[in-house]
Design a protein around this motif. Structure first.
Motif, PDB file in Angstrom:
ATOM      1  N   LYS B 263      40.522  47.316  44.822  1.00  0.00           N
ATOM      2  CA  LYS B 263      39.110  46.956  44.775  1.00  0.00           C
ATOM      3  C   LYS B 263      38.464  47.461  43.489  1.00  0.00           C
ATOM      4  O   LYS B 263      37.677  46.753  42.849  1.00  0.00           O
ATOM      5  CB  LYS B 263      38.388  47.511  46.011  1.00  0.00           C
ATOM      6  N   GLU B 264      38.820  48.670  43.115  1.00  0.00           N
ATOM      7  CA  GLU B 264      38.269  49.225  41.881  1.00  0.00           C
ATOM      8  C   GLU B 264      38.639  48.373  40.670  1.00  0.00           C
ATOM      9  O   GLU B 264      37.856  48.211  39.738  1.00  0.00           O
ATOM     10  CB  GLU B 264      38.789  50.649  41.658  1.00  0.00           C
ATOM     11  N   LYS B 265      39.846  47.834  40.733  1.00  0.00           N
ATOM     12  CA  LYS B 265      40.327  47.028  39.604  1.00  0.00           C
ATOM     13  C   LYS B 265      39.847  45.587  39.694  1.00  0.00           C
ATOM     14  O   LYS B 265      40.244  44.742  38.897  1.00  0.00           O
ATOM     15  CB  LYS B 265      41.859  47.045  39.578  1.00  0.00           C
ATOM     16  N   GLY B 266      39.082  45.303  40.730  1.00  0.00           N
ATOM     17  CA  GLY B 266      38.512  43.968  40.817  1.00  0.00           C
ATOM     18  C   GLY B 266      39.361  42.924  41.519  1.00  0.00           C
ATOM     19  O   GLY B 266      39.052  41.727  41.489  1.00  0.00           O
ATOM     20  N   PHE B 267      40.441  43.351  42.158  1.00  0.00           N
ATOM     21  CA  PHE B 267      41.225  42.374  42.917  1.00  0.00           C
ATOM     22  C   PHE B 267      40.470  42.000  44.185  1.00  0.00           C
ATOM     23  O   PHE B 267      39.822  42.855  44.798  1.00  0.00           O
ATOM     24  CB  PHE B 267      42.575  42.977  43.326  1.00  0.00           C
ATOM     25  N   LYS B 268      40.561  40.770  44.581  1.00  0.00           N
ATOM     26  CA  LYS B 268      39.930  40.324  45.824  1.00  0.00           C
ATOM     27  C   LYS B 268      40.952  40.416  46.958  1.00  0.00           C
ATOM     28  O   LYS B 268      42.079  39.921  46.831  1.00  0.00           O
ATOM     29  CB  LYS B 268      39.457  38.864  45.707  1.00  0.00           C
ATOM     30  N   ILE B 269      40.514  41.079  48.035  1.00  0.00           N
ATOM     31  CA  ILE B 269      41.373  41.190  49.207  1.00  0.00           C
ATOM     32  C   ILE B 269      40.707  40.457  50.353  1.00  0.00           C
ATOM     33  O   ILE B 269      39.522  40.705  50.626  1.00  0.00           O
ATOM     34  CB  ILE B 269      41.556  42.674  49.590  1.00  0.00           C
TER      35      ILE B 269
END
Lengths: 341, 341
Positions: B263-269
């Motif tokens: 999440k910090e790295k901007g990946f969408k889960i």
DNA sequence: CTAACTTGTGCAATCGATTGCGCAATATAA
DNA sequence: TTATATTGCGCAATCGATTGCACAAGTTAG
């Protein structure tokens, strides 16, 4: 060679002495010569002697067993306390027997009874929610058996106890919410017969008063404070249209429930509503936003409870005064209560 | 009148009989007449007789104590298992002594030794991570003392055990991720000397093979699988630029760590990366998104472990065959692995 | 009616360690 | 040197219940 269990008699025979001497040597009795002690120890090791605690317990009246009574073990707080207790007890070569009351009065009484029959050297307990009669604990005290209560205590009992300062924890939390801008803080609590919830509510109210804010009973909701209770309570408040800008729950689970509902209803946390819980359950740091809460210091509480217990055990049962220890809680500020100008 | 502790001798005296008869009457011995039994029971009640378990244990060799050895008690899985064990044991009037090994081999050995000295009737254990020598358990078996292992077991020991089907749980989880569209699934695991992690990894690999996907060692990371380990592992994978679209962690904590980093790295889960853990820690249902995981059935595991234990206790130690029970885990599908076309 | 069981209890040993009391040998004091 | 302490250890009882064996009285079989 393999007669599995050597006794002090076996050692005595080999050494041409008696069990008395062996026993005293092993217990480091001052009236036994160093030479004899050395011999005995050596032979004990050679025969792989392992003391029979049961026999020792029967004669000496000391079983080296501690009974622990708590509502349920699979709750983070309680299992952490036990961890602390076991740590200390283990160092002193005591064993910890755990029992669960499941918040059931009858079960609690039976359990205490059963521990006494097992001849534990003392009992550590946290009182069940539904316990209003304390005769079973009074009986323990009357027998002169060490008893220490932790967290859930009773003022009806003249007994050693270890608690955190619930009032302070709650006060600091409410104070913090107010300083972050909250004016109308909902409070989730439970039966006011239980010391911890009464204290937390008092702390909440005192903080409000301190800041000159009204104490509005409409904002206080009583329940069991599980996740679902928190949800229901929050829903009710919202549906009734009661205005609020903060939630302080005496339980993290209910705080979580409230947060879920608020998010579902489109409230922004912490900008519109700030939330704080109590207990520092592991999940509070993983939620989004993470939840401000109060660390109950469970492992230290366990350690101190055990230490209090062992001091009691050492002291003269007739003249020892109950020790009351109050631990400082720690407010853990997280995102759910951040100020958002 | 209040000489606190009545013994069978006191009862005998009042009834003009002997301790033998009283003892047998209380134990419902067939050779005692109903009339006598009734009398004894009545007098026992009147004198508020409470059996001395210690004395009984010494003579009979049965202490009604069970020793439980586990790495640490304040982890949800273990405390839940204990809850189950205590439930069953309590019904049968057995007491549960708990001890912690802290994943330390020496401590585990000492602890088992200490339990034997306390003359427990048997031992239930979950093996520590760092235990590679099992002589202490072999010793227990050799003495004919009932031993049941749960969850963390060893194939080196011919012993009763209760586990979940880790392979199946992992297989189903990986299979689920694949069916949700994952092609390159990272797997967090720990020492392959530990049965549960080996099995989970095998399940993961088998699911990949089943679907014709490559098993890429680059995607497998070994660690202790705490929160921080999960974070580090995830960071490394990302920094190395290894492509992936799913994470299956053999521990919920590491899964959580991974999710935080993603999440910090901007990946969408779950749209870009899907996540699944293992263990059904309470927090997994509270995160955002909630985490797909595997329910280890801890309380039933505790109950079944205890039941297995008591059967072993009843049976002839010489001719009883080790019981091996494998529980079905349950995949709990949550938002972190939702398909997003 | 006698032999062979069955029933119902008591006797006494036992589980393994602890401990109050006594006593001999040695040390210390006077 | 004699009286008093101290040291070191053994004797035997004890903790409270369990249990193998013996035995008397009552039952059943033949």
């Amino acid at each position: 060679m393999k007669q599995d269990r050597a006794t002090i008699h076996d050692i005595a025979k080999k050494l041409n002495t008696t069990a008395s001497t062996v026993s005293r040597a092993l217990n480091n009795h001052p009236r036994i010569s160093e030479a004899t002690k050395k011999q005995v120890l050596k032979m004990a090791k050679k025969l792989n002697y392992q003391p029979n605690h049961i026999a020792s317990a029967l004669r000496s009246g000391r079983s080296r067993l501690i009974g622990v009574v708590l509502p349920t073990i699979n709750r983070n707080f309680f299992s952490s306390v036990i961890r602390g207790i076991e740590e200390i007890a283990n160092n002193l070569d005591y064993k910890v027997i755990i029992t669960q009351s499941y918040e059931d009065y009858e079960k609690e009484v039976q359990t205490v009874e059963a521990l006494l029959n097992a001849r534990v050297d003392g009992i550590i307990a946290s009182i069940g929610k539904n316990t209003e009669n304390f005769d079973h604990f009074k009986k323990v005290l009357k027998k002169g058996i060490p008893l220490v209560l932790f967290d859930r205590i009773s003022n009806e009992l003249e007994v050693s106890q270890v608690v955190i300062d619930d009032h302070l924890g709650a006060y600091q939390t409410a104070d913090h919410l107010i300083k972050q801008g909250c004016k109308r803080i909902v409070h989730f609590t439970s039966s006011q017969k239980i010391n911890i919830y009464k204290e937390r509510k008092r702390g909440y109210e005192d903080a409000l008063k301190e800041h000159g804010l009204p104490v509005d009973p409409e904002l206080v909701v009583l329940s069991n404070m599980q996740l679902e209770d928190g949800r229901q309570a929050m829903l009710q408040i919202i549906e009734k249209g009661i205005p609020f800008d903060g939630v302080f729950s005496a339980s993290d689970y209910a705080a979580m429930g409230a947060m879920q509902v608020l998010k579902e209803k489109g409230f922004k946390i912490p900008s519109q509503v700030k939330i704080a819980g109590f207990g520092d359950e592991p999940f509070t740091s993983f939620t989004e936003p993470s939840i401000t809460t109060v660390d109950q210091k469970s492992i230290p509480m366990g350690r101190i409870t055990a230490e209090t217990f062992f001091e009691l055990l050492k002291s003269d049962p007739k003249q020892s005064v109950p020790q009351r220890t109050i631990l400082k809680p720690e407010l853990i500020i997280r995102d759910s209560s951040k100020k958002t100008k």
